[in-house]
Scaffold this motif. Structure first.
Motif, PDB file in Angstrom:
ATOM      1  N   THR A   1      80.322 -34.910 -26.544  1.00 18.70           N
ATOM      2  CA  THR A   1      79.841 -34.945 -25.721  1.00 18.70           C
ATOM      3  C   THR A   1      80.792 -34.563 -24.998  1.00 18.70           C
ATOM      4  O   THR A   1      80.037 -33.770 -23.584  1.00 18.70           O
ATOM      5  N   VAL A   2      81.852 -34.951 -25.075  1.00 14.82           N
ATOM      6  CA  VAL A   2      83.197 -34.384 -23.946  1.00 14.82           C
ATOM      7  C   VAL A   2      82.858 -32.932 -23.917  1.00 14.82           C
ATOM      8  O   VAL A   2      83.195 -32.872 -23.194  1.00 14.82           O
ATOM      9  N   ALA A   3      82.666 -32.516 -25.538  1.00 16.35           N
ATOM     10  CA  ALA A   3      82.978 -30.455 -25.239  1.00 16.35           C
ATOM     11  C   ALA A   3      81.346 -30.301 -24.491  1.00 16.35           C
ATOM     12  O   ALA A   3      81.433 -29.757 -23.620  1.00 16.35           O
ATOM     13  N   ALA A   4      80.356 -31.206 -24.742  1.00 17.92           N
ATOM     14  CA  ALA A   4      79.014 -30.507 -24.175  1.00 17.92           C
ATOM     15  C   ALA A   4      78.734 -30.368 -23.074  1.00 17.92           C
ATOM     16  O   ALA A   4      78.429 -29.390 -22.553  1.00 17.92           O
ATOM     17  N   LEU A   5      79.694 -31.624 -22.256  1.00 15.94           N
ATOM     18  CA  LEU A   5      79.489 -31.326 -20.823  1.00 15.94           C
ATOM     19  C   LEU A   5      80.355 -30.604 -20.154  1.00 15.94           C
ATOM     20  O   LEU A   5      79.909 -30.223 -19.328  1.00 15.94           O
ATOM     21  N   GLN A   6      81.383 -30.032 -20.467  1.00 13.33           N
ATOM     22  CA  GLN A   6      81.894 -28.994 -19.938  1.00 13.33           C
ATOM     23  C   GLN A   6      81.566 -28.013 -20.662  1.00 13.33           C
ATOM     24  O   GLN A   6      80.852 -27.047 -19.717  1.00 13.33           O
ATOM     25  N   SER A   7      81.174 -27.659 -21.017  1.00 14.37           N
ATOM     26  CA  SER A   7      80.363 -26.340 -21.677  1.00 14.37           C
ATOM     27  C   SER A   7      78.757 -25.968 -20.522  1.00 14.37           C
ATOM     28  O   SER A   7      79.202 -24.999 -20.414  1.00 14.37           O
ATOM     29  N   HIS A   8      77.961 -26.806 -20.346  1.00  9.38           N
ATOM     30  CA  HIS A   8      77.116 -27.644 -19.562  1.00  9.38           C
ATOM     31  C   HIS A   8      77.468 -27.325 -17.961  1.00  9.38           C
ATOM     32  O   HIS A   8      76.752 -26.641 -16.948  1.00  9.38           O
ATOM     33  N   ARG A   9      78.567 -27.716 -17.550  1.00  8.04           N
ATOM     34  CA  ARG A   9      79.559 -27.704 -16.415  1.00  8.04           C
ATOM     35  C   ARG A   9      79.830 -26.323 -16.128  1.00  8.04           C
ATOM     36  O   ARG A   9      79.254 -25.634 -14.945  1.00  8.04           O
ATOM     37  N   ARG A  10      79.948 -25.684 -17.522  1.00  9.49           N
ATOM     38  CA  ARG A  10      80.251 -23.770 -17.244  1.00  9.49           C
ATOM     39  C   ARG A  10      78.955 -23.233 -16.946  1.00  9.49           C
ATOM     40  O   ARG A  10      79.252 -22.563 -15.643  1.00  9.49           O
ATOM     41  N   ASP A  11      77.977 -23.833 -17.580  1.00  7.48           N
ATOM     42  CA  ASP A  11      76.811 -22.945 -17.547  1.00  7.48           C
ATOM     43  C   ASP A  11      76.072 -23.756 -15.681  1.00  7.48           C
ATOM     44  O   ASP A  11      76.133 -22.586 -15.337  1.00  7.48           O
ATOM     45  N   LEU A  12      76.899 -24.439 -15.424  1.00  5.70           N
ATOM     46  CA  LEU A  12      76.475 -24.322 -13.804  1.00  5.70           C
ATOM     47  C   LEU A  12      77.305 -23.884 -13.073  1.00  5.70           C
ATOM     48  O   LEU A  12      76.735 -22.840 -11.491  1.00  5.70           O
ATOM     49  N   GLU A  13      78.882 -23.944 -13.655  1.00  8.08           N
ATOM     50  CA  GLU A  13      79.184 -23.260 -12.542  1.00  8.08           C
ATOM     51  C   GLU A  13      79.064 -21.482 -12.000  1.00  8.08           C
ATOM     52  O   GLU A  13      78.836 -20.821 -10.890  1.00  8.08           O
ATOM     53  N   ILE A  14      78.196 -21.062 -13.913  1.00  6.53           N
ATOM     54  CA  ILE A  14      77.430 -19.580 -13.685  1.00  6.53           C
ATOM     55  C   ILE A  14      77.148 -19.609 -13.034  1.00  6.53           C
ATOM     56  O   ILE A  14      76.599 -18.434 -11.998  1.00  6.53           O
ATOM     57  N   ALA A  15      75.757 -20.562 -12.841  1.00  8.97           N
ATOM     58  CA  ALA A  15      74.632 -20.414 -12.375  1.00  8.97           C
ATOM     59  C   ALA A  15      75.031 -20.594 -10.809  1.00  8.97           C
ATOM     60  O   ALA A  15      73.738 -19.694 -10.050  1.00  8.97           O
ATOM     61  N   GLN A  16      75.466 -20.919 -10.300  1.00 11.08           N
ATOM     62  CA  GLN A  16      76.013 -21.448  -8.754  1.00 11.08           C
ATOM     63  C   GLN A  16      76.892 -20.449  -7.852  1.00 11.08           C
ATOM     64  O   GLN A  16      76.529 -20.152  -6.804  1.00 11.08           O
ATOM     65  N   GLU A  17      77.513 -19.436  -8.709  1.00  8.70           N
ATOM     66  CA  GLU A  17      77.981 -18.612  -8.303  1.00  8.70           C
ATOM     67  C   GLU A  17      77.682 -17.140  -8.169  1.00  8.70           C
ATOM     68  O   GLU A  17      77.487 -17.230  -7.416  1.00  8.70           O
ATOM     69  N   HIS A  18      76.205 -17.001  -9.075  1.00  6.70           N
ATOM     70  CA  HIS A  18      75.823 -16.109  -8.914  1.00  6.70           C
ATOM     71  C   HIS A  18      73.825 -15.963  -8.301  1.00  6.70           C
ATOM     72  O   HIS A  18      73.446 -15.335  -8.766  1.00  6.70           O
ATOM     73  N   ASN A  19      74.309 -17.854  -7.931  1.00  3.96           N
ATOM     74  CA  ASN A  19      72.736 -17.926  -7.217  1.00  3.96           C
ATOM     75  C   ASN A  19      71.632 -18.152  -8.459  1.00  3.96           C
ATOM     76  O   ASN A  19      70.456 -16.735  -8.025  1.00  3.96           O
ATOM     77  N   LEU A  20      71.289 -18.349  -9.459  1.00  2.00           N
ATOM     78  CA  LEU A  20      71.077 -18.654 -10.172  1.00  2.00           C
ATOM     79  C   LEU A  20      69.719 -19.659 -10.404  1.00  2.00           C
ATOM     80  O   LEU A  20      70.404 -20.566 -11.101  1.00  2.00           O
ATOM     81  N   PRO A  21      68.351 -19.807  -9.833  1.00  2.00           N
ATOM     82  CA  PRO A  21      68.374 -21.402  -9.932  1.00  2.00           C
ATOM     83  C   PRO A  21      67.568 -21.737 -10.713  1.00  2.00           C
ATOM     84  O   PRO A  21      67.968 -22.897 -10.538  1.00  2.00           O
ATOM     85  N   ASP A  22      67.094 -20.661 -11.961  1.00  2.00           N
ATOM     86  CA  ASP A  22      66.289 -21.441 -12.671  1.00  2.00           C
ATOM     87  C   ASP A  22      67.964 -21.316 -13.921  1.00  2.00           C
ATOM     88  O   ASP A  22      67.399 -22.931 -14.860  1.00  2.00           O
ATOM     89  N   ALA A  23      68.852 -21.230 -13.656  1.00  3.45           N
ATOM     90  CA  ALA A  23      70.214 -21.357 -14.665  1.00  3.45           C
ATOM     91  C   ALA A  23      70.612 -22.847 -14.437  1.00  3.45           C
ATOM     92  O   ALA A  23      70.876 -23.476 -14.698  1.00  3.45           O
ATOM     93  N   LYS A  24      70.626 -22.938 -13.115  1.00  2.00           N
ATOM     94  CA  LYS A  24      71.029 -24.156 -12.299  1.00  2.00           C
ATOM     95  C   LYS A  24      70.250 -25.524 -12.487  1.00  2.00           C
ATOM     96  O   LYS A  24      70.570 -26.818 -13.265  1.00  2.00           O
ATOM     97  N   SER A  25      68.664 -25.129 -12.642  1.00  2.00           N
ATOM     98  CA  SER A  25      67.989 -26.240 -13.172  1.00  2.00           C
ATOM     99  C   SER A  25      67.943 -26.471 -14.395  1.00  2.00           C
ATOM    100  O   SER A  25      68.504 -27.868 -14.739  1.00  2.00           O
ATOM    101  N   ARG A  26      68.507 -25.714 -15.857  1.00  2.00           N
ATOM    102  CA  ARG A  26      68.577 -25.780 -16.652  1.00  2.00           C
ATOM    103  C   ARG A  26      69.577 -26.595 -16.965  1.00  2.00           C
ATOM    104  O   ARG A  26      69.685 -27.348 -17.385  1.00  2.00           O
TER     105      ARG A  26
END
Length: 374
Positions: free
Chosen positions: A260-285
């Motif tokens: 779970t700790v690793a999973a949270l880190q992976s999904h937070r990395r996904d969120l960081e990329i989505a916010q950095e590149h303005n990807l609303p669908d990816a942010k939602s995911r």
């Protein structure tokens, strides 16, 4: 001159109860209800008296007060079988057959007697008669209306296992669609061989996870991630979005493996990329997945906060239905019945808008459970 002892006798709680029961048997339901009301003035909140008065209201056709009394009888003890049966009977008479079935089943689980068994049968028949082939055609293969309701009821006894399940099929399909859509649109700007490799890899990763091979899915996703990191942006125009998608895949596999700790880190990395590149669908995911990790580890308020941030990003009625249902479940975990009911009712509204019978039932069960806890 009135006998003082007789007056006292008539004004006692047992005497009012006896009088009410006699009047009820004689078919004098309004007078019986008044006797039970008199008794309640002496012993406010007596659950047996509330059920008795509820029965009178039901016979009189006053369904609102019948339901009110039945629910009041469960306030101090949600396992009070007479109150559960009376609530189920009132709901059935009101035509709320799915809700009635929930409470018949709840009562039968506590006390498996004939009254609840008959209630289950008649509610199930009423549901089948009212929606017939619609339910059988809409519910996923092999799952009946009763299966869904029982799953929801049993949730209260198996709370931990509820959060161990994989993401709903709908959510997994949405994630896969998000990952594929951009690649399908941009194939003209990406070398054909690269595009084919990416699309095939994403499908394999999802297939492995869906079939229960989380370890293989994780290994495949990590292998593809390493390869994509070696590519330049000139070779792959949407490289950053692909990286986010792969972090999402890795996080999903890690969660299924219990990391779970690793999973949270992976999904937070996904969120960081989505916010950095303005990807609303990816942010939602990403918010979707982060909320699920929090729910899995029992951090329900953090799951709620995360999923509430996602609500404005949800695009379809079906996505909102599922999301609001999950938030409601978290509030149920926190014993916040009013909030759980509120989100359950909102989930039901979107399920009705979508015309999805399965989610209508899921939301209805949540609302009923919230009312039972309230």
């Amino acid at each position: 001159m009135a006998d003082p002892e007789a007056e006292v006798l008539r004004s006692t709680f047992p005497s009012y109860m006896a009088e009410g029961e006699r009047l009820y048997l004689c078919g004098e339901f309004a007078k019986a209800a008044q006797s039970f009301s008199n008794a309640l003035h002496l012993q406010t909140g007596d659950k047996n008296c509330l059920v008795a008065r509820s029965k009178c209201y039901l016979k009189m056709g006053d369904l609102g007060n019948s339901l009110k009394d039945a629910e009041a009888s469960l306030q101090g003890d949600p396992t009070f079988c007479k109150g559960i049966l009376q609530k189920a009977e009132t709901l059935y008479t009101m035509g709320d057959f799915e809700f009635a079935l929930v409470f018949y089943h709840r009562g039968y689980k506590l006390r498996p007697d004939r009254e609840f068994k008959v209630g289950i049968q008649k509610a199930q028949e009423a549901i089948n008669n009212s929606v017939g082939n619609l339910i059988r055609g809409t519910i996923r293969s092999g799952v009946t209306v009763e299966d869904l309701i029982l799953t929801g009821i049993n949730y209260l006894d198996t709370r931990s296992s509820f959060w161990q399940q994989q993401k709903p099929i709908y959510a997994r399909e949405r994630d896969r669609k998000l990952m594929r859509d951009r690649w399908l649109r941009d194939r003209g700007r990406t070398p054909a061989q690269t595009a084919h490799y990416v699309l095939k890899s994403l499908e394999d990763i999802d297939m492995l996870l869906s079939s229960g091979s989380a370890e293989s899915s994780l290994q495949k996703a990590e292998k593809v991630l390493k390869k994509v990191l070696d590519w330049g942006r000139d070779e792959v125009p949407n490289r950053d979005e692909l990286l986010g998608s792969l972090h999402s895949c890795i996080g999903n596999a890690q969660l299924e493996l219990g990391h779970t700790v690793a999973a949270l880190q992976s999904h937070r990395r996904d969120l960081e990329i989505a916010q950095e590149h303005n990807l609303p669908d990816a942010k939602s995911r990403a918010l979707d997945n982060i909320g699920r990790v929090f729910a899995r580890i029992g951090k329900f308020q953090q799951a709620i906060d995360t999923w509430e941030e996602k609500i404005p990003l949800a695009k379809t009625a079906l996505e909102k239905t599922w999301l609001l249902h999950e938030i409601g479940r978290c509030y149920l975990e926190l014993d916040q019945a009013l909030q759980a009911q509120y989100y359950g009712e909102r989930s039901l509204q979107y399920a009705e808008e979508e015309g999805d019978v399965e989610w209508q039932l899921n939301a209805s069960v949540l609302v009923a459970q919230a009312q039972g806890l309230g």
